[in-house]
Design an enzyme around this catalytic site. Structure first.
Site, PDB file in Angstrom:
ATOM      1  N   LYS A   1      78.680 -21.138  31.150  1.00  0.00           N
ATOM      2  CA  LYS A   1      79.138 -22.523  30.954  1.00  0.00           C
ATOM      3  C   LYS A   1      80.312 -22.502  29.988  1.00  0.00           C
ATOM      4  CE  LYS A   1      77.870 -26.564  32.539  1.00  0.00           C
ATOM      5  NZ  LYS A   1      77.271 -26.821  33.852  1.00  0.00           N
TER       6      LYS A   1
ATOM      7  N   GLY B   1      72.071 -43.777  35.799  1.00  0.00           N
ATOM      8  CA  GLY B   1      73.379 -43.126  35.897  1.00  0.00           C
ATOM      9  C   GLY B   1      73.977 -43.435  37.253  1.00  0.00           C
TER      10      GLY B   1
ATOM     11  N   ASN C   1      78.871 -39.415  39.773  1.00  0.00           N
ATOM     12  CA  ASN C   1      78.851 -38.581  40.980  1.00  0.00           C
ATOM     13  C   ASN C   1      77.426 -38.383  41.500  1.00  0.00           C
ATOM     14  OD1 ASN C   1      78.369 -35.873  42.267  1.00  0.00           O
ATOM     15  ND2 ASN C   1      80.589 -35.914  42.387  1.00  0.00           N
ATOM     16  N   ALA C   2      76.527 -37.957  40.612  1.00  0.00           N
ATOM     17  CA  ALA C   2      75.158 -37.644  41.047  1.00  0.00           C
ATOM     18  C   ALA C   2      74.401 -38.926  41.437  1.00  0.00           C
ATOM     19  CB  ALA C   2      74.435 -36.889  39.941  1.00  0.00           C
ATOM     20  N   GLY C   3      74.412 -39.924  40.571  1.00  0.00           N
ATOM     21  CA  GLY C   3      73.611 -41.125  40.796  1.00  0.00           C
ATOM     22  C   GLY C   3      74.081 -41.965  41.976  1.00  0.00           C
ATOM     23  N   TYR C   4      75.385 -42.189  42.065  1.00  0.00           N
ATOM     24  CA  TYR C   4      75.916 -43.011  43.167  1.00  0.00           C
ATOM     25  C   TYR C   4      75.645 -42.352  44.523  1.00  0.00           C
ATOM     26  CZ  TYR C   4      79.485 -44.121  46.620  1.00  0.00           C
ATOM     27  OH  TYR C   4      80.128 -44.391  47.804  1.00  0.00           O
TER      28      TYR C   4
HETATM   29  P1  NAD Z   1      79.344 -38.634  35.814  1.00  0.00           P
HETATM   30  O1  NAD Z   1      80.162 -38.546  34.582  1.00  0.00           O
HETATM   31  O2  NAD Z   1      80.006 -38.751  37.141  1.00  0.00           O
HETATM   32  O3  NAD Z   1      78.301 -39.888  35.693  1.00  0.00           O
HETATM   33  C1  NAD Z   1      77.469 -40.049  34.612  1.00  0.00           C
HETATM   34  C2  NAD Z   1      76.851 -41.437  34.695  1.00  0.00           C
HETATM   35  O4  NAD Z   1      75.919 -41.577  33.621  1.00  0.00           O
HETATM   36  C3  NAD Z   1      77.850 -42.584  34.549  1.00  0.00           C
HETATM   37  O5  NAD Z   1      77.514 -43.617  35.442  1.00  0.00           O
HETATM   38  C4  NAD Z   1      77.628 -43.066  33.112  1.00  0.00           C
HETATM   39  O6  NAD Z   1      77.936 -44.427  32.922  1.00  0.00           O
HETATM   40  C5  NAD Z   1      76.150 -42.834  32.976  1.00  0.00           C
HETATM   41  N1  NAD Z   1      75.709 -42.779  31.578  1.00  0.00           N
HETATM   42  C6  NAD Z   1      76.353 -42.238  30.518  1.00  0.00           C
HETATM   43  N2  NAD Z   1      75.649 -42.477  29.398  1.00  0.00           N
HETATM   44  C7  NAD Z   1      74.531 -43.165  29.769  1.00  0.00           C
HETATM   45  C8  NAD Z   1      73.422 -43.691  29.082  1.00  0.00           C
HETATM   46  N3  NAD Z   1      73.319 -43.568  27.759  1.00  0.00           N
HETATM   47  N4  NAD Z   1      72.469 -44.329  29.793  1.00  0.00           N
HETATM   48  C9  NAD Z   1      72.584 -44.468  31.127  1.00  0.00           C
HETATM   49  N5  NAD Z   1      73.618 -44.002  31.835  1.00  0.00           N
HETATM   50  C10 NAD Z   1      74.571 -43.353  31.163  1.00  0.00           C
HETATM   51  O7  NAD Z   1      78.388 -37.356  35.750  1.00  0.00           O
HETATM   52  P2  NAD Z   1      77.616 -36.655  36.948  1.00  0.00           P
HETATM   53  O8  NAD Z   1      78.454 -35.569  37.503  1.00  0.00           O
HETATM   54  O9  NAD Z   1      77.042 -37.690  37.849  1.00  0.00           O
HETATM   55  O10 NAD Z   1      76.445 -35.924  36.132  1.00  0.00           O
HETATM   56  C11 NAD Z   1      75.271 -36.624  35.737  1.00  0.00           C
HETATM   57  C12 NAD Z   1      74.204 -35.609  35.377  1.00  0.00           C
HETATM   58  O11 NAD Z   1      73.995 -34.742  36.491  1.00  0.00           O
HETATM   59  C13 NAD Z   1      74.562 -34.698  34.184  1.00  0.00           C
HETATM   60  O12 NAD Z   1      73.375 -34.371  33.501  1.00  0.00           O
HETATM   61  C14 NAD Z   1      75.114 -33.455  34.875  1.00  0.00           C
HETATM   62  O13 NAD Z   1      75.025 -32.299  34.041  1.00  0.00           O
HETATM   63  C15 NAD Z   1      74.187 -33.394  36.070  1.00  0.00           C
HETATM   64  N6  NAD Z   1      74.712 -32.573  37.149  1.00  0.00           N
HETATM   65  C16 NAD Z   1      75.811 -32.983  37.853  1.00  0.00           C
HETATM   66  C17 NAD Z   1      76.310 -32.158  38.847  1.00  0.00           C
HETATM   67  C18 NAD Z   1      77.489 -32.580  39.693  1.00  0.00           C
HETATM   68  O14 NAD Z   1      77.842 -31.821  40.606  1.00  0.00           O
HETATM   69  N7  NAD Z   1      78.090 -33.731  39.467  1.00  0.00           N
HETATM   70  C19 NAD Z   1      75.697 -30.919  39.108  1.00  0.00           C
HETATM   71  C20 NAD Z   1      74.576 -30.549  38.377  1.00  0.00           C
HETATM   72  C21 NAD Z   1      74.091 -31.390  37.400  1.00  0.00           C
END
Ligand code: NAD
Length: 415
Positions: free
Chosen positions: A105, A217, A220-223
């Site tokens: 990382k 959230g 990327n992941a949540g949507y």
């Molecule tokens: P992102 O930055 O695209 O989205 C993060 C979301 O979390 C945003 O909607 C933000 O508003 C929200 N958020 C931030 N602080 C918050 C809080 N205090 N309470 C509630 N919501 C909050 O990030 P992502 O890529 O979607 O990653 C989200 C999680 O998934 C992280 O833990 C990341 O390590 C993990 N993850 C992502 C990927 C990937 O490919 N995107 C891969 C593995 C793991």
């Protein structure tokens, strides 16, 4: 143990696994710490003419099974312990998915929201200038993470290619399609997670068409999880949230309309015809499936007793503390642990590397089918192991992954 230090959490999870496997104490000691770390100072010329020195890290945790792999975060609160924990989890994740890769990382302490595109480009290139001898297609392959994106990856790949004097698409993944990216990378994390949810639902006898889902959230992941849960399963998304708060609708939300609202207003809150809820309330809703997809340590010993979901799909990294995990297990919540649930991203990143090396690019259907096969197989090896050792799903994921890493270390004569 400090409950919320991510690296101490990662170490305590490994300690529990070492007990289950009765690991040799010397091997256990080797696995508790990263093999290599590089700390760098990155001077970057800012738009106002001053030079700012940024601090950057790269942690290569263990490369027994192959070159290390893991994202680079740009974040104001980045710490070396977060990077170490994420590098450890990448090691276990790659082993669990049976990818021929180790874990790493990277991170830079910076506030990307306050920086111009030019400053971000110079910072990205400075990172590679300091790191290029430490990384490479056969050594360590970075990818995007929080606040880095395909554009960041394109700059970094370009800088590395210039330094070594040839195009090296395979040095980095998560690139835009026109410079060696893979189809299917955008929603890979959510899609992979939902393939494991599908298997977990079979295990729990849950009809996904009738299931209700809450997602914390909306990035990327949540949507993508919201869209795919609706399109693949026909499930009802009753609540979503972001850093500003959450929304609830018993009738179900339209994920695309919520995304458009967030794009316009910067948040999911105040979406028409919904009830406002806090992030805390969202985690405790009476739903079938809860998907934390934002931050670490959101489910702790304090709120774990109030979680009512039957399946907890950990798309975020480290959303549940070890104490909370014990509580959820006793309550009978079926937890799909983070480094299984969110492994779709690194799996398609690995597919991107394979395509870069073979110069043969796959269509989206092929990417999805290969991802499904990998995720489904990993889910069932964790489930079978949890039964065999009579341990929870999180511990079982560690058992599968650590055994594979230790097996490679033995064969290589390291232990
Ligand atoms: P992102 O930055 O695209 O989205 C993060 C979301 O979390 C945003 O909607 C933000 O508003 C929200 N958020 C931030 N602080 C918050 C809080 N205090 N309470 C509630 N919501 C909050 O990030 P992502 O890529 O979607 O990653 C989200 C999680 O998934 C992280 O833990 C990341 O390590 C993990 N993850 C992502 C990927 C990937 O490919 N995107 C891969 C593995 C793991």
């Amino acid at each position: 143990m400090v409950e919320l230090n991510p690296f101490e959490i990662a170490q305590s999870q490994l300690d529990a696994c070492a007990k289950i496997l009765k690991l040799d104490p010397n091997v256990h000691a080797m696995l508790r710490v990263p093999m290599r770390e590089l700390h760098v100072s990155l001077p970057v010329r800012m738009d106002d003419g001053t030079t700012h020195i940024f601090q950057g890290f790269r942690v290569q945790y263990n490369d027994a099974r192959g070159p290390t792999k893991g994202g680079i975060r740009f974040h104001p609160d980045e710490t070396i312990d977060t990077v170490r924990a994420l590098a450890a989890w990448m090691t276990w994740k790659c082993a669990l998915l049976d990818l021929p890769l180790g874990g790493a990382k990277g991170g830079v302490i910076c506030n990307p929201k306050g920086m111009s595109q030019g400053e971000l480009e110079r910072l990205s290139r400075a990172y590679i200038n300091e790191m290029w001898q430490f990384i490479g297609p056969g050594k360590d392959i970075p990818a995007p993470d929080v606040y880095t994106n395909p554009q960041t990856m394109a700059w970094m790949m370009d800088e590395y290619s210039k330094i070594v004097g040839k195009n090296q698409f395979g040095v980095i993944t998560g690139k835009p399609l026109s410079v060696g990216g893979s189809l299917g990378r955008g929603d890979a994390t959510a899609r992979g997670g939902l393939y494991t949810v599908r298997e977990a639902a079979k295990e729990c006898g849950m009809d996904l068409k009738k299931a209700t889902i809450a997602i914390q959230g909306y990035g990327n992941a949540g949507y993508n999880a919201a869209c795919l849960a609706k399109s693949l399963f026909g499930s009802k998304i009753v609540a979503v949230s972001d850093s500003k708060g959450g929304i609830f609708s018993r009738e179900g939300l339209d994920p695309e309309a919520v995304r458009e609202h967030k794009a316009k207003t910067d948040s999911v809150i105040n979406f028409p015809n919904t009830k406002p809820i806090s992030n805390k309330e969202l985690l405790e809703l009476k739903v079938d499936i809860l998907i934390p997809a934002a931050l670490e340590n959101v489910i702790t010993k304090k709120n774990a007793p109030n979680v009512k979901a039957k399946i907890l799909a950990e798309l975020a990294n480290g959303p549940t503390t070890p104490k909370a995990d014990d509580i959820l297990c006793k309550k009978g919540v079926h937890v799909i642990p983070d480094f299984l649930c969110n492994a779709g991203g690194v799996t398609v990143s690995y597919f991107e590397m394979v395509q870069n090396f073979s110069m043969d690019y796959w269509d989206e259907k092929e990417v999805h089918e290969r991802l499904d096969k990998k995720m489904t197989s990993a889910y069932h090896s964790v489930l079978d192991t949890s039964r065999k050792y009579n341990v929870n799903m999180g511990q079982a994921a560690y058992v599968v992954a650590v055994r594979r890493v230790v097996g490679a270390m033995k064969l290589r004569g390291w232990i």
